[in-house]
Design a protein around this motif. Structure first.
Motif, PDB file in Angstrom:
ATOM      1  N   LYS A   1       4.523  39.794  52.168  1.00  0.00           N
ATOM      2  CA  LYS A   1       4.777  38.391  52.563  1.00  0.00           C
ATOM      3  C   LYS A   1       4.520  38.214  54.064  1.00  0.00           C
TER       4      LYS A   1
ATOM      5  N   MET B   1       3.750  33.511  50.949  1.00  0.00           N
ATOM      6  CA  MET B   1       4.848  33.018  50.108  1.00  0.00           C
ATOM      7  C   MET B   1       4.967  33.879  48.850  1.00  0.00           C
TER       8      MET B   1
ATOM      9  N   LYS C   1      14.778  27.727  46.984  1.00  0.00           N
ATOM     10  CA  LYS C   1      15.767  28.781  47.232  1.00  0.00           C
ATOM     11  C   LYS C   1      17.216  28.279  47.144  1.00  0.00           C
TER      12      LYS C   1
ATOM     13  N   ASP D   1      10.355  32.718  47.336  1.00  0.00           N
ATOM     14  CA  ASP D   1      10.544  31.486  48.093  1.00  0.00           C
ATOM     15  C   ASP D   1      10.667  30.289  47.156  1.00  0.00           C
ATOM     16  N   GLN D   2      10.064  30.421  46.009  1.00  0.00           N
ATOM     17  CA  GLN D   2      10.109  29.348  44.992  1.00  0.00           C
ATOM     18  C   GLN D   2      10.087  29.999  43.623  1.00  0.00           C
TER      19      GLN D   2
END
Lengths: 225, 305
Positions: free
Chosen positions: A164, A28, A201, A185-186
């Motif tokens: 990733k 991630m 996202k 992703d965050q």
């Protein structure tokens, strides 16, 4: 996986980080945004163990710092050390004997020149190359796109994607929101040493608009341009 | 200019405080040490008239460094910059000039005076765009950095050994040879950024072992040719030369440990005093090494483990 529980950091009476809790998964990419002084760099230094702190960092590794590749905002370079010697030092530090650095010189850096004479972008690319050669499991990239040319920005974004895929944990801070939008992703919004918001996202555009409103507000009007 | 000088004084005061000295005591101590050292040097060797101005020159050269001068250029106009540079060189050269006058060494006075003036106008130091080759490429970093910084000094000391061999003066040869170890110790004076310790996948003990081995290997590479020269041309005193070599390496190791015993700060008064004590009374070295090792391990443990 990396669990950060109740991480706090004080510099004298100033609280730089206040009870930070994060749960970071393999494969991630996590973005960190916040104003200057929000605590992003301090958080990165605490996670990597350069700064002392209270709270717990829980991972599967015995000594997590030996698995972290830290790219600092302004990477430090020893004087009178060439790019090649810098790469060698960072590899020796992690017991890696490889030294055919020219074959891995994807940014076409002049490795025979003193690293201190490199431009800002070249320094960043050299430091990034070094932590990639170290084959780390966790990458902490503080402003990786800062000062780097467009071509290299594209290359760095692609490197992040590959890391990733290879199940690495990647933490990035950037003041250029578009770069985070593309890779993360965050995103965590840091404010006054606290995680104020965790944004997924699908909500990036909303976060971007909020940040714009917060930053710009009516400040430009004050100038009466 | 007045504000610039005030800033430098503030910086100096801060430095004294960092090493644990009151600025006034620091200045008095530095002055006394300077006089004692100068007296000792002139008492010990006839070559002091050359070595003494050379010491002043090393400081003047670092002040006249191109990078430093370029920075001054970005802040001050030409006139003010030259005034500042003149003032700085005068402050550094003056104590040396006064002492040389006391020793009635007129030619060194003239030489040092002229060089001090020239260095106001001409940036000093060797600023190679291409890196200087070192024998330590695969063993970064202290020895690479140190060699590139001090290779001229090492060259001069080797030249002195060569001269001493020519005139068959063993005392001079062995003093120059021993001085190489002091240059090697200077490689370890400044602490590196914490990042360059943090990144090592080592225990504190292994980290120190690695640093000591590096110091011994690189120290030997730079000094063994001198030892061979002394052995070949002054065979009857080979034992003395070997003792200087071994003791020099031990002092080098204790310097490595002294650096990390104060880490991440610079070597301060307690470490400096202990080291000076071991120079004055070498058997103390065993105790000093043990103390430095323990302190170093404790400091490094916090960063590495």
């Amino acid at each position: 996986m990396m669990e950060i529980k109740n991480l706090s950091k004080k510099f004298g009476s100033v609280t730089a980080l206040n009870d930070v809790n994060l749960s970071l998964e393999k494969g991630m990419v996590y973005g960190f945004v916040g104003k200057n002084g929000a605590g992003k760099t301090t958080l990165f230094k605490c996670i990597s163990g350069i700064e002392t702190h209270t709270g717990i960092i829980d991972t599967a590794f015995k000594n997590v710092k030996n698995h972290i590749g830290l790219l600092e905002t302004n990477p430090n370079f020893l004087s009178r050390i060439t790019g090649w010697e810098y790469l060698k030092l960072l590899c020796i530090a992690r017991k890696i004997t490889f030294d055919d650095f020219e074959s891995k010189n994807i940014f076409d850096l002049p490795l025979d020149r003193y690293a201190e004479t490199y431009s800002t972008g070249m320094k960043k690319k050299l430091a990034l190359t070094a932590i990639l050669l170290q084959q780390n499991d966790i990458f902490i990239l503080d402003e990786p796109f800062n000062g780097v040319d467009i071509q290299s920005n594209i290359l760095i974004t692609e490197i992040i994607n590959v890391l990733k895929e290879k199940d690495k944990i990647i933490l990035i801070s950037s003041h250029i929101f578009s770069t985070l939008k593309e890779s993360c992703d965050q995103i965590f919004l840091l404010n006054n040493g606290k995680i104020e918001k965790i944004v997924l996202k699908e909500n990036y555009t909303e976060l971007e608009n909020d940040l714009k409103m917060d930053v710009i507000g009516n400040k430009v009007d004050i100038l009466n341009l | 200019m007045k504000y610039y000088i005030t800033l430098q004084i503030i910086r100096l005061k801060r430095w004294f405080k960092e090493v644990g000295l009151h600025p006034i005591i620091g200045v008095i101590l530095a002055s006394v040490l300077f006089i004692l050292f100068s007296k000792y040097l002139f008492y010990k060797t006839a070559f002091a008239k050359f070595i003494f101005p050379l010491l002043a020159l090393t400081v003047l050269v670092s002040l006249g460094d191109k990078q430093r001068n370029d920075q001054l250029k970005t802040i001050f106009d030409k006139g003010l910059r030259l005034k500042i540079r003149f003032f700085e060189n005068a402050i550094v050269a003056l104590p040396f000039l006064v002492y040389l006058l006391y020793e009635q060494q007129l030619i060194p006075i003239l030489g040092l005076f002229i060089v001090s003036i020239i260095l106001v106008f001409v940036p000093a130091g060797l600023n190679f765009k291409k890196a200087i080759a070192t024998p330590f490429k695969r063993r970064p970093f202290e020895n690479i950095v140190g060699f590139r910084k001090y290779f001229v000094l090492v060259g001069i000391l080797y030249l002195l050994i060569f001269k001493a061999i020519q005139v068959e003066n063993y005392n001079l040869a062995v003093v120059a040879f021993g001085s190489i170890f002091f240059v090697l110790m200077a490689f370890y004076l400044k602490p590196e950024n914490i990042y360059f310790v943090w990144l090592f996948k080592d225990s504190a003990g292994n980290f120190l072992k690695r640093k000591l081995i590096d110091a011994l290997i690189c120290g030997s590479i730079l000094t063994v040719p001198g030892l061979i020269g002394l052995g070949l041309f002054f065979w009857s005193t080979i034992m003395v030369s070997c003792i200087v070599f071994v003791v020099g390496l031990i002092y080098l190791c204790s310097m490595v440990l002294a650096k990390y015993s104060a880490y991440p700060n610079e070597i301060n008064v307690p470490q400096g005093l202990l080291f000076a004590l071991s120079l004055w009374f070498p058997p103390m070295l065993i105790l000093v090494i043990v103390i430095f090792y323990k302190q170093s391990k404790r400091n490094l443990y916090l960063i590495l483990e």
